[in-house]
Design an enzyme around this catalytic site. Structure first.
Site, PDB file in Angstrom:
ATOM      1  CD1 TRP A  71      36.259  36.238  43.329  1.00 11.11           C
ATOM      2  CD2 TRP A  71      36.486  35.799  45.496  1.00 11.11           C
ATOM      3  NE1 TRP A  71      37.235  35.272  43.463  1.00 11.11           N
ATOM      4  CE2 TRP A  71      37.389  34.991  44.783  1.00 11.11           C
ATOM      5  CE3 TRP A  71      36.447  35.691  46.886  1.00 11.11           C
ATOM      6  CZ2 TRP A  71      38.253  34.083  45.403  1.00 11.11           C
ATOM      7  CZ3 TRP A  71      37.310  34.789  47.511  1.00 11.11           C
ATOM      8  CH2 TRP A  71      38.200  34.009  46.762  1.00 11.11           C
ATOM      9  CG  ASN A  81      34.835  43.306  50.125  1.00  9.36           C
ATOM     10  OD1 ASN A  81      35.192  42.135  50.054  1.00  9.36           O
ATOM     11  ND2 ASN A  81      35.624  44.322  49.841  1.00  9.36           N
ATOM     12  N   GLY A  82      33.930  40.787  52.553  1.00 11.12           N
ATOM     13  CA  GLY A  82      34.736  40.284  53.668  1.00 11.12           C
ATOM     14  C   GLY A  82      34.185  38.956  54.155  1.00 11.12           C
TER      15      GLY A  82
END
Ligand code: F6R
Length: 609
Positions: free
Chosen positions: A73, A99-100
């Protein structure tokens, strides 16, 4: 928000990774990628869904029994092939998925560039992998380089790394983005959540912030990123693989809508204490006195969970007499909130990982409040960081648009309301009457869902609309907000939810013969007022769709379409009234050819601020 998977064991890694990515795709679907080691490092990555990656690597699948995979994403850098994860160091020896958000990536990048490191992408993740490389190049072991790099970055991460330098190890670490390790028979599966693990093993351990893991062929080690060993508890995954399948439905969202008779039953199971006309919530046992003495409740949540919080506010105030405030979690932490020691703060979250809600929760705890959670995902961060809490028990929710988790949250709020009210001011007779209404709910949900075909026909009529208005009052104002959010999310039609009486202060200007207006208009003590609002819309040629109580014939002369819902107690009505709105948005989205389960730009678990 971004899905991470990793595998080390005796099997070929690729099928495990691809399967895991499909399970995690609801977390992000801008691009997907894998890296495996079989002698050298092989990487495949592609913009778009996991199926695009599958096509890309079909002819030449990356081999090896160790690998990592990622579904993205996008935050930094547009979704394209190059920005897709995994990212590598400039020598192609280390592959990293993340992720982050690394907030100080620009400064680090500048320093690395001046030291001669070259970059191919716009991502913060490439900066992190190059930083690890830089520490390694300075003579540190790979593990130390990994730790030093993580200690140098500001921001959030769940990361996994493999490298040809140490070809039989996966390094993983977390700070703010979830990571679970599945402990199988001679194999380890790393993933953002248990859905990618359950197929292999039910034994799982969850890293907490500041922790890392090294997965090897015959053992795994957990420690802090400061190199202090940590012994982790091994937990059991409680859901079944079948719950992750569509079960014959065309979409997860439709399956989840139709699961609601069961999920509401599950939310109640073992919790109704009929002999005392109250509710037993085991997860709140340790805070019973604080619940009884709390002078104020503050609920923090985002999105759909925020809507259930609004219903909760009405419930707590009206039935238990406790002053209640509802806050957007994202605003709460930045506005220096006044919190008293006898405040009860409730965080509501389906995923239990929403960064804003987690931050608000931590802020409330820091200021001395008792913090409890209403969470669906067992073992999630919010569930673990709250002093006490109640699980929603809705089972895995895969459709990005939340449906069954919303009604389960409402059910838990209703259970908590009875518990609090019975401790304070509600008599046993009223308690007993409410328990009876609880027990009748699953059958009433079934009855409501039986109107699906009627809702589909209405959806067909309005699928071409460009705007929608959703109106309701009291307990049903948040239902109107939720109906509008569902429509926006999955059909991309602009929709606004409003308190019905507020319409005349502005939105009424929007009404003409092209404006569908959905009224949530149950036969309760403000029914007459809502009827007046319907008249006002009709007088301006608006097209009225009403959600009404069974037996209310009067509304038929006022609304173009009436969807009937069985009668229940007013504070439980949102659980029934939202069902036709979920179906309406679903059928409209299908009619418009939208991707219902994976709407554009959204992700299921929003782990960035
Ligand atoms: C709406 C939706 C989102 C979430 C929000 C909070 O359909 O899914 O608005 O409700 O992102 O997520 P949780 O409940 O996981 O904290």
């Amino acid at each position: 928000m971004c899905g991470i998977v990793g595998y080390i064991g005796p099997e070929e890694a690729l099928p495990v990774l691809m399967n895991g990515l499909k399970r995690l795709e609801y977390r992000g679907y801008d691009s997907a990628g894998v890296a495996t080691i079989d002698g050298g490092l092989t990487i495949g990555k592609k913009v778009g869904k996991v199926t695009e990656l599958e096509k890309l690597i079909a002819a030449n699948p990356p081999g090896g029994t160790i690998g990592i995979g990622h579904t993205r994403w996008a935050t930094h850098g547009e979704p394209n092939d190059i920005n897709a994860h995994p990212h590598t160091d400039q020598f192609g020896e280390i592959a990293l998925i993340h992720n982050g958000i690394i907030e100080n990536y620009a400064t680090i990048k500048k320093t690395l560039e001046s030291d001669g490191y070259t970059f191919r992408t716009q991502t913060d993740t490439e900066v992190l992998v190059q930083l690890i490389r830089a520490f390694y190049d300075k003579g540190n072991s790979l593990e130390r380089a990994f730790r030093l790099a993580l200690k140098s970055v500001v921001g959030t991460y769940g990361v996994a790394m493999i490298s040809t330098i140490e070809p039989d190890r996966i390094y993983a670490a977390r700070n703010g983005s979830p990571l679970a390790i599945g402990i199988g028979d001679g194999e380890y599966i790393l993933a953002s959540d248990a859905s990618a693990i359950v197929q292999h093993t039910r034994h799982v351990t969850y890293l907490t912030d500041g922790e890392m893991a090294i997965l090897e062929r015959d053992k795994y080690t957990t420690k802090t990123i400061d190199d202090i060993p940590v012994t982790k508890e091994i937990e059991e995954i409680t859901f079944d693989i079948g719950e992750l399948e569509k079960g014959g439905y065309e979409h997860f969202m439709l399956k989840e809508i139709f699961e609601q008779p069961d999920t509401i039953r599950n939310a109640m199971r073992g919790r109704l204490q009929r002999d005392e006309s109250t509710v037993r919530l085991g997860g709140l046992r340790t805070v019973t006195e604080k619940l009884r003495d709390a002078r104020r409740i503050i609920i923090v949540a985002c999105g759909t969970s925020w809507h259930s919080a609004l219903v909760g506010e009405y419930m707590f105030e009206q039935l238990a007499g406790i002053p209640t405030e509802v806050e957007y979690a994202s605003e709460f932490r930045y506005r220096d909130p006044v919190i008293f020691k006898d405040d009860l703060v409730i965080a509501i979250s389906q995923s239990g990982e929403t960064a804003d809600t987690l931050a608000a929760l931590r802020e409330a705890k820091r200021r001395g409040a008792t913090a409890i959670g209403i969470v669906n995902v067992v073992g999630s961060t919010i569930a673990r960081e709250t002093e006490a809490g109640v699980y929603a028990h809705a089972g895995p929710e895969i459709g990005v648009a939340s449906t069954k988790a919303f009604t389960s949250q409402l059910m838990v709020l209703a259970l908590m309301t009875v518990k609090l009210a019975r401790m304070r001011r509600m008599g046993a007779a009223e308690g007993a009457q409410i328990l009876k209404a609880f027990e009748e709910l699953p059958a009433k949900i079934e009855e409501t869902l039986a109107h699906a075909e009627q809702v589909r026909a209405i959806a067909h009529t309005y699928a071409g609309a460009r705007n929608f208005l959703y109106l309701g009052r009291g307990y049903n104002f948040p239902v109107a907000l939720e109906g509008a959010l569902k429509l926006k999310e999955i059909s991309y039609i602009h929709a606004e939810g409003y308190p019905a009486a507020e319409m005349k202060h502005g939105p009424i200007a929007l009404i003409d013969e092209n404006m569908p207006v959905v009224f949530v208009a149950p036969d309760d003590d403000i029914y007459e007022k809502v009827i007046s609002n319907i008249q006002e819309v009709r007088a301006r040629s608006g097209r009225v769709i009403a959600i009404a109580t069974e037996g209310d014939e009067r509304i038929e002369s006022l609304a173009e379409h009436v969807i009937y819902v069985p009668r229940t107690l007013p504070f439980l009505a949102p659980i029934l009234n939202v069902l036709p709105l979920q179906l309406l948005s679903y059928y409209i989205a299908v009619e418009r050819g939208c991707n219902v389960d994976q709407p554009r730009n959204l992700a299921k678990s929003v782990t960035v601020e």
